[in-house]
Design an enzyme around this catalytic site. Structure first.
Site, PDB file in Angstrom:
ATOM      1  N   ASN A  14       0.700  -1.145  -0.126  1.00  0.00           N
ATOM      2  CA  ASN A  14      -0.241   0.052   0.032  1.00  0.00           C
ATOM      3  C   ASN A  14       0.905   1.264  -0.186  1.00  0.00           C
ATOM      4  O   ASN A  14       0.655   2.209  -0.588  1.00  0.00           O
ATOM      5  CB  ASN A  14      -0.839  -0.063   1.011  1.00  0.00           C
ATOM      6  CG  ASN A  14      -2.135  -0.910   0.989  1.00  0.00           C
ATOM      7  OD1 ASN A  14      -2.858  -0.573   0.326  1.00  0.00           O
ATOM      8  ND2 ASN A  14      -2.296  -1.964   1.466  1.00  0.00           N
ATOM      9  N   HIS A 109      -7.999  -0.721   6.369  1.00  0.00           N
ATOM     10  CA  HIS A 109      -8.302  -2.041   7.226  1.00  0.00           C
ATOM     11  C   HIS A 109      -8.978  -2.773   6.042  1.00  0.00           C
ATOM     12  O   HIS A 109      -9.792  -2.526   5.320  1.00  0.00           O
ATOM     13  CB  HIS A 109      -9.194  -1.782   8.228  1.00  0.00           C
ATOM     14  CG  HIS A 109      -9.505  -2.848   9.160  1.00  0.00           C
ATOM     15  ND1 HIS A 109      -8.670  -3.537   9.950  1.00  0.00           N
ATOM     16  CD2 HIS A 109     -10.757  -3.659   8.950  1.00  0.00           C
ATOM     17  CE1 HIS A 109      -9.396  -4.635  10.298  1.00  0.00           C
ATOM     18  NE2 HIS A 109     -10.443  -4.736   9.838  1.00  0.00           N
ATOM     19  N   THR A 141      -9.231   6.849  15.223  1.00  0.00           N
ATOM     20  CA  THR A 141      -9.503   7.249  16.519  1.00  0.00           C
ATOM     21  C   THR A 141      -9.136   6.220  17.440  1.00  0.00           C
ATOM     22  O   THR A 141      -8.336   5.269  17.036  1.00  0.00           O
ATOM     23  CB  THR A 141     -10.998   7.681  16.309  1.00  0.00           C
ATOM     24  OG1 THR A 141     -11.598   6.152  16.109  1.00  0.00           O
ATOM     25  CG2 THR A 141     -11.457   8.548  15.576  1.00  0.00           C
TER      26      THR A 141
HETATM   27  C1  GRF Z   1      -3.271  -4.854   4.022  1.00  0.00           C
HETATM   28  O1  GRF Z   1      -4.362  -5.914   3.762  1.00  0.00           O
HETATM   29  C2  GRF Z   1      -3.952  -4.034   5.008  1.00  0.00           C
HETATM   30  O2  GRF Z   1      -5.062  -3.715   4.739  1.00  0.00           O
HETATM   31  C3  GRF Z   1      -3.514  -4.635   6.349  1.00  0.00           C
HETATM   32  O3  GRF Z   1      -2.424  -5.258   6.104  1.00  0.00           O
HETATM   33  C4  GRF Z   1      -1.924  -5.541   4.911  1.00  0.00           C
HETATM   34  C5  GRF Z   1      -0.856  -4.736   4.681  1.00  0.00           C
HETATM   35  O4  GRF Z   1      -0.292  -4.902   3.257  1.00  0.00           O
HETATM   36  N1  GRF Z   1      -3.649  -3.744   7.275  1.00  0.00           N
HETATM   37  P1  GRF Z   1       0.988  -4.302   2.644  1.00  0.00           P
HETATM   38  O5  GRF Z   1       1.907  -4.194   3.816  1.00  0.00           O
HETATM   39  O6  GRF Z   1       0.321  -2.754   2.361  1.00  0.00           O
HETATM   40  O7  GRF Z   1       1.645  -4.881   1.625  1.00  0.00           O
END
Ligand code: GRF
Length: 208
Positions: A14, A109, A141
């Site tokens: 991400n 999330h 939050t």
């Molecule tokens: C993602 O699915 C995010 O939503 C969750 O952990 C994962 C992280 O993936 N909280 P990355 O490290 O961004 O590849």
């Protein structure tokens, strides 16, 4: 230029999506630093290769959550962020930390909140017989995986899905909605009213 700091614990896909879209689309923003709570977080290597400052604040080096949170806040503040992003950051942050970055900290999330806060979201969605799964970008939050929802993506649960196949489908959607939500923030397009977030131009906050 708004300054963004991203917290990760692992792979950082991400984070990568946000860095790439920020540069590729010329947002009025820059990713100033990527900070991990583990030295082996794979995303650190990628970020460093892009010339982004990287820091490790190892939670195991601190005697308490308060001490870790304080050290983390110091590392974050060194980069003077306008926006702090949790991107696969696997530590629960205490109320004082959350308060410090109130209205300028987002999380992604991997569920359609308020369903399935916490861990193992895909397994729980499959066990619950859900026909639809997804991901949520929200302001952080003090309550875990709660907070004003900026954008959600819904994906189908397909017959034969297992945790891995569902996670992969959701992750693809995460890579679309998290950069989108961050772009809206740095372009000042968001208005928060209690738990509701509105896009000022009425852009759709749902991806299906
Ligand atoms: C993602 O699915 C995010 O939503 C969750 O952990 C994962 C992280 O993936 N909280 P990355 O490290 O961004 O590849």
């Amino acid at each position: 230029m708004k300054r963004i700091v991203i917290l990760i614990s692992g792979r950082g896909s991400n984070m990568e999506a946000i860095v790439q879209r920020c540069a590729g689309e010329g947002w009025p923003a820059q990713v100033a630093a990527v900070i991990a709570n583990r030295a082996d977080a794979a995303g650190l290597v990628w970020a460093a290769r892009q010339g982004i400052a990287t820091t490790v604040v190892d939670h195991k080096a601190y005697p308490s959550r308060e001490a870790f949170d304080a050290a983390l806040a110091e590392a974050v503040d060194a980069h003077r962020p306008d926006l702090l992003l949790l991107a696969g950051f696997m530590r629960v942050l205490g109320a004082p930390f959350v308060q410090r970055y109130a209205s300028r900290m987002m999380n992604i999330h991997p569920s359609l909140l308020p369903a399935f806060p916490g861990l193992h979201t895909h397994r729980r969605a499959l066990e619950a017989g859900c026909q639809v799964a997804g991901a949520t970008v929200h302001f952080v939050t003090a309550e875990l995986d709660h907070g004003p929802i900026v954008m959600q993506a819904a994906v189908p649960v397909r017959p034969g899905d297992d945790e891995a196949s569902l996670a992969a489908r959701v992750l693809q959607a995460e890579h679309v909605i998290y950069p989108q939500a961050v772009r809206w923030f740095v372009e000042d397009r968001l208005e928060v009213d209690g738990l509701r977030v509105r896009h000022l131009d009425g852009a759709s906050q749902l991806l299906i």
